[in-house]
Design a protein around this motif. Structure first.
Motif, PDB file in Angstrom:
ATOM      1  N   LEU A 388      59.739  62.055  63.087  1.00  0.00           N
ATOM      2  CA  LEU A 388      60.662  61.294  62.241  1.00  0.00           C
ATOM      3  C   LEU A 388      59.942  60.182  61.479  1.00  0.00           C
ATOM      4  O   LEU A 388      60.259  59.903  60.326  1.00  0.00           O
ATOM      5  CB  LEU A 388      61.802  60.719  63.091  1.00  0.00           C
ATOM      6  CG  LEU A 388      62.768  61.791  63.631  1.00  0.00           C
ATOM      7  CD1 LEU A 388      63.707  61.219  64.681  1.00  0.00           C
ATOM      8  CD2 LEU A 388      63.574  62.430  62.499  1.00  0.00           C
ATOM      9  N   ILE A 389      58.934  59.574  62.113  1.00  0.00           N
ATOM     10  CA  ILE A 389      58.240  58.463  61.442  1.00  0.00           C
ATOM     11  C   ILE A 389      57.186  58.976  60.452  1.00  0.00           C
ATOM     12  O   ILE A 389      57.106  58.504  59.324  1.00  0.00           O
ATOM     13  CB  ILE A 389      57.584  57.529  62.490  1.00  0.00           C
ATOM     14  CG1 ILE A 389      58.679  56.827  63.299  1.00  0.00           C
ATOM     15  CG2 ILE A 389      56.675  56.495  61.817  1.00  0.00           C
ATOM     16  CD1 ILE A 389      58.173  55.979  64.435  1.00  0.00           C
ATOM     17  N   HIS A 390      56.410  59.973  60.870  1.00  0.00           N
ATOM     18  CA  HIS A 390      55.268  60.373  60.040  1.00  0.00           C
ATOM     19  C   HIS A 390      55.508  61.626  59.194  1.00  0.00           C
ATOM     20  O   HIS A 390      54.754  61.886  58.261  1.00  0.00           O
ATOM     21  CB  HIS A 390      54.034  60.586  60.932  1.00  0.00           C
ATOM     22  CG  HIS A 390      53.606  59.327  61.617  1.00  0.00           C
ATOM     23  ND1 HIS A 390      52.852  58.360  60.987  1.00  0.00           N
ATOM     24  CD2 HIS A 390      53.866  58.855  62.864  1.00  0.00           C
ATOM     25  CE1 HIS A 390      52.651  57.354  61.827  1.00  0.00           C
ATOM     26  NE2 HIS A 390      53.258  57.628  62.969  1.00  0.00           N
ATOM     27  N   HIS A 391      56.522  62.410  59.554  1.00  0.00           N
ATOM     28  CA  HIS A 391      56.781  63.645  58.789  1.00  0.00           C
ATOM     29  C   HIS A 391      58.284  63.784  58.558  1.00  0.00           C
ATOM     30  O   HIS A 391      58.889  64.791  58.943  1.00  0.00           O
ATOM     31  CB  HIS A 391      56.249  64.865  59.569  1.00  0.00           C
ATOM     32  CG  HIS A 391      54.849  64.706  60.066  1.00  0.00           C
ATOM     33  ND1 HIS A 391      53.736  64.904  59.275  1.00  0.00           N
ATOM     34  CD2 HIS A 391      54.371  64.322  61.289  1.00  0.00           C
ATOM     35  CE1 HIS A 391      52.637  64.667  59.985  1.00  0.00           C
ATOM     36  NE2 HIS A 391      52.993  64.311  61.204  1.00  0.00           N
ATOM     37  N   PRO A 392      58.916  62.767  57.937  1.00  0.00           N
ATOM     38  CA  PRO A 392      60.385  62.780  57.855  1.00  0.00           C
ATOM     39  C   PRO A 392      60.952  63.972  57.088  1.00  0.00           C
ATOM     40  O   PRO A 392      61.971  64.538  57.496  1.00  0.00           O
ATOM     41  CB  PRO A 392      60.710  61.456  57.151  1.00  0.00           C
ATOM     42  CG  PRO A 392      59.432  60.998  56.528  1.00  0.00           C
ATOM     43  CD  PRO A 392      58.318  61.574  57.319  1.00  0.00           C
ATOM     44  N   LEU A 393      60.281  64.384  56.013  1.00  0.00           N
ATOM     45  CA  LEU A 393      60.829  65.509  55.235  1.00  0.00           C
ATOM     46  C   LEU A 393      60.783  66.801  56.047  1.00  0.00           C
ATOM     47  O   LEU A 393      61.746  67.576  56.092  1.00  0.00           O
ATOM     48  CB  LEU A 393      60.040  65.687  53.929  1.00  0.00           C
ATOM     49  CG  LEU A 393      60.252  64.571  52.902  1.00  0.00           C
ATOM     50  CD1 LEU A 393      59.412  64.816  51.662  1.00  0.00           C
ATOM     51  CD2 LEU A 393      61.737  64.475  52.537  1.00  0.00           C
ATOM     52  N   ALA A 395      60.725  66.925  59.263  1.00  0.00           N
ATOM     53  CA  ALA A 395      61.680  66.787  60.378  1.00  0.00           C
ATOM     54  C   ALA A 395      63.073  67.237  59.929  1.00  0.00           C
ATOM     55  O   ALA A 395      63.790  67.923  60.667  1.00  0.00           O
ATOM     56  CB  ALA A 395      61.711  65.344  60.866  1.00  0.00           C
ATOM     57  N   ILE A 396      63.435  66.880  58.692  1.00  0.00           N
ATOM     58  CA  ILE A 396      64.753  67.286  58.182  1.00  0.00           C
ATOM     59  C   ILE A 396      64.803  68.809  58.013  1.00  0.00           C
ATOM     60  O   ILE A 396      65.760  69.470  58.404  1.00  0.00           O
ATOM     61  CB  ILE A 396      65.060  66.565  56.846  1.00  0.00           C
ATOM     62  CG1 ILE A 396      65.293  65.081  57.134  1.00  0.00           C
ATOM     63  CG2 ILE A 396      66.279  67.168  56.153  1.00  0.00           C
ATOM     64  CD1 ILE A 396      65.305  64.197  55.908  1.00  0.00           C
ATOM     65  N   LYS A 397      63.708  69.371  57.468  1.00  0.00           N
ATOM     66  CA  LYS A 397      63.647  70.829  57.276  1.00  0.00           C
ATOM     67  C   LYS A 397      63.854  71.579  58.590  1.00  0.00           C
ATOM     68  O   LYS A 397      64.497  72.616  58.656  1.00  0.00           O
ATOM     69  CB  LYS A 397      62.255  71.217  56.742  1.00  0.00           C
ATOM     70  CG  LYS A 397      62.153  71.343  55.254  1.00  0.00           C
ATOM     71  CD  LYS A 397      60.845  72.056  54.952  1.00  0.00           C
ATOM     72  CE  LYS A 397      60.380  71.838  53.550  1.00  0.00           C
ATOM     73  NZ  LYS A 397      59.015  72.324  53.330  1.00  0.00           N
ATOM     74  N   ILE A 398      63.272  71.026  59.670  1.00  0.00           N
ATOM     75  CA  ILE A 398      63.352  71.701  60.977  1.00  0.00           C
ATOM     76  C   ILE A 398      64.716  71.457  61.626  1.00  0.00           C
ATOM     77  O   ILE A 398      65.095  72.118  62.589  1.00  0.00           O
ATOM     78  CB  ILE A 398      62.221  71.187  61.911  1.00  0.00           C
ATOM     79  CG1 ILE A 398      60.850  71.434  61.292  1.00  0.00           C
ATOM     80  CG2 ILE A 398      62.258  71.855  63.265  1.00  0.00           C
ATOM     81  CD1 ILE A 398      59.736  70.645  61.958  1.00  0.00           C
ATOM     82  N   GLY A 399      65.436  70.470  61.100  1.00  0.00           N
ATOM     83  CA  GLY A 399      66.749  70.176  61.672  1.00  0.00           C
ATOM     84  C   GLY A 399      66.698  69.080  62.712  1.00  0.00           C
ATOM     85  O   GLY A 399      67.534  69.023  63.613  1.00  0.00           O
ATOM     86  N   LEU A 400      65.695  68.190  62.602  1.00  0.00           N
ATOM     87  CA  LEU A 400      65.601  67.091  63.571  1.00  0.00           C
ATOM     88  C   LEU A 400      66.241  65.811  63.040  1.00  0.00           C
ATOM     89  O   LEU A 400      66.471  64.883  63.791  1.00  0.00           O
ATOM     90  CB  LEU A 400      64.128  66.788  63.901  1.00  0.00           C
ATOM     91  CG  LEU A 400      63.297  67.917  64.500  1.00  0.00           C
ATOM     92  CD1 LEU A 400      61.856  67.473  64.698  1.00  0.00           C
ATOM     93  CD2 LEU A 400      63.887  68.364  65.829  1.00  0.00           C
ATOM     94  N   GLY A 401      66.468  65.773  61.734  1.00  0.00           N
ATOM     95  CA  GLY A 401      66.940  64.526  61.127  1.00  0.00           C
ATOM     96  C   GLY A 401      68.405  64.247  61.410  1.00  0.00           C
ATOM     97  O   GLY A 401      69.119  65.070  61.940  1.00  0.00           O
TER      98      GLY A 401
END
Ligand SMILES: Cc1cc2nc3c(=O)[nH]c(=O)nc-3n(C[C@H](O)[C@H](O)[C@H](O)COP(=O)(O)OP(=O)(O)OC[C@H]3O[C@@H](n4cnc5c(N)ncnc54)[C@H](O)[C@@H]3O)c2cc1C
Length: 401
Positions: A388-393, A395-401
């Motif tokens: 979430l901090i270093h790879h936010p985009l 993270a969203i793609k993977i469904g973590l956001g």
């Protein structure tokens, strides 16, 4: 009458029977096979296996592997290696035979070629029916693998939900050691043979190429509910290996085998019965690794059996289920969460692989998770934070956001 009968002499049954015999129990182990027997398996042992066993497995280790080649769905590759991280590669026929010898040496009575066909519960014992024979014991342990008759006959589990079992096709391909080195080594990690994992070769799972001493283990495995055409994926994978490595791989007709991907309900006991290893469903939802879980559940069940016989308190058997739950449920919950994210689609797989290739911390955390090096929940939390901090985009793609 025996104190304990163990059905199945694979890693779970053999280590369980040995521990129980060393604890003073009168133990009978029954297996339908004659050892050394073939067992379809990648034969990769995470470091936890040798750390858990109380004897040396070096005599049956084919190779120590220090690097893993990861191949992304789009065909990119990167290496995972860490100082001190070693995966032991074994050939299951030799490894399992060795464990069975260790059990016999500890005093276990081993009967091979003894197929169990039924189980009866009498007032004061379990009766195990083999073809042409029967045996009685106070306690019964089902270590008879993914198609466990003990699980079915005792009513613990009749079938697998399709999202808790994988199907695999695999083969051991004889090969000259110099050829094994040539096709598996990763030049930037030195010239030793490495393991290779191919994501995207199937829809929910992976294909592999693992170097042994005189052969390579190759295979492809997919979760059953996500299966498309495993035989076609297998043929395509062989073609890819042949093209990449410049070798011709000739294979006999291969069968499809099942591997559990986590216990569906965590129901593992009846008043005189415990399930261990694959019979209990204990293999990783991400990798299908099951030998470590077989060994650790086998040891726990053996200790429970010894205590039960010593104290004559059958109630203790029920505590085995709770002990396994405490030991492994948190880990399996995290592994399942990660598997759902990872294998969600080829796009998410590619994204995770690309992040791992670029970020050493993510790579290390995934390795920690897969080999169980650190408490799973804390690894998961650190992984989520890093993403979430270093790879936010991503993270969203993977469904973590
Ligand atoms: C293709 C494939 C690749 C794998 N690769 C890996 C890997 O690289 N690393 C890893 O850790 N795990 C791997 N696994 C998982 C691993 O093989 C299992 O988790 C492990 O073998 C479980 O051990 P076990 O003792 O519970 O069962 P098993 O090893 O299956 O042993 C069960 C025993 O019970 C006996 N038996 C069965 N039914 C009866 C009966 N009715 N009567 C008497 N005896 C009976 C069988 O003969 C057998 O010997 C793989 C699995 C598959 C299918």
């Amino acid at each position: 009458m025996y104190d304990l009968i163990v059905v199945g002499g694979g890693p779970a049954g053999a280590t369980c029977a040995r521990r129980a015999a060393l604890g003073g129990l009168d133990v009978l182990l029954l297996d339908r096979s004659v050892y050394p027997r073939q067992k379809p398996c990648g034969g990769a042992l995470s470091p936890r296996v040798s750390q858990t066993l109380d004897f040396d497995i070096a005599p049956v280790v084919d190779r120590d592997i220090r690097a893993i080649g990861i191949h992304t769905p789009s065909g990119r590759g990167f290496a995972v290696a860490r100082r001190g991280l070693t995966v032991n590669m074994v050939t299951r026929s030799r490894f399992d035979h060795y464990l069975l010898h260790m059990a016999e040496d500890a005093g276990v009575e081993v009967v091979q070629d003894a197929q169990v066909v039924g189980i009866e519960r009498t007032r004061d014992a379990m009766r195990v029916l083999c073809l042409g024979d029967s045996h009685r014991s106070h306690i019964l342990i089902g270590a008879d693998g993914v198609n466990s008759i003990v699980a079915r006959a005792t009513g613990i589990r009749h079938s697998w939900p399709s999202d808790r079992v994988g199907l695999c096709i695999s083969a051991d391909v004889p090969m000259d050691p110099s050829e094994i080195q040539r096709i598996t080594m990763i030049p930037e990690e030195g010239n030793e043979p490495a393991m290779h994992i191919y994501f995207g070769a199937t829809s929910w799972g992976y294909a592999w190429c693992f170097p042994k001493r005189n052969n390579i283990s190759i295979g492809v495995g997919c979760r059953m509910d996500r299966l498309t055409d495993l035989r076609r994926e297998w043929t395509r994978f062989i073609g890819r290996l042949e093209a990449d490595a410049g070798v011709e791989i000739s294979l006999p007709r291969t069968n499809v085998h099942r591997v559990p991907l986590g216990p569906p309900r965590w129901k593992l006991v009846t008043p005189r019965t415990m399930l261990v290893g694959d019979a209990a469903g204990l293999a990783s939802p991400i990798t299908g690794e099951g030998i470590f879980y077989g060994v650790s559940s086998g040891l726990l069940a053996a200790d429970t059996a010894v205590e039960t016989v010593k104290t004559r308190s059958l109630k203790l058997i029920l505590t085995y289920e709770q002990k396994i739950w405490n030991l492994l449920k948190p880990e399996f919950d995290v592994l399942r969460f990660v598997a759902e994210k990872l294998y969600g689609s080829k796009r998410t797989l590619e994204t995770v692989c690309n992040v791992a290739a670029a970020d050493q911390i993510v790579r290390d955390l995934i390795v920690d998770l897969v080999i169980g090096a650190k408490p799973p929940q804390s690894v998961k939390n650190r992984l989520l934070k890093q993403m979430l901090i270093h790879h936010p985009l991503q993270a969203i793609k993977i469904g973590l956001g």
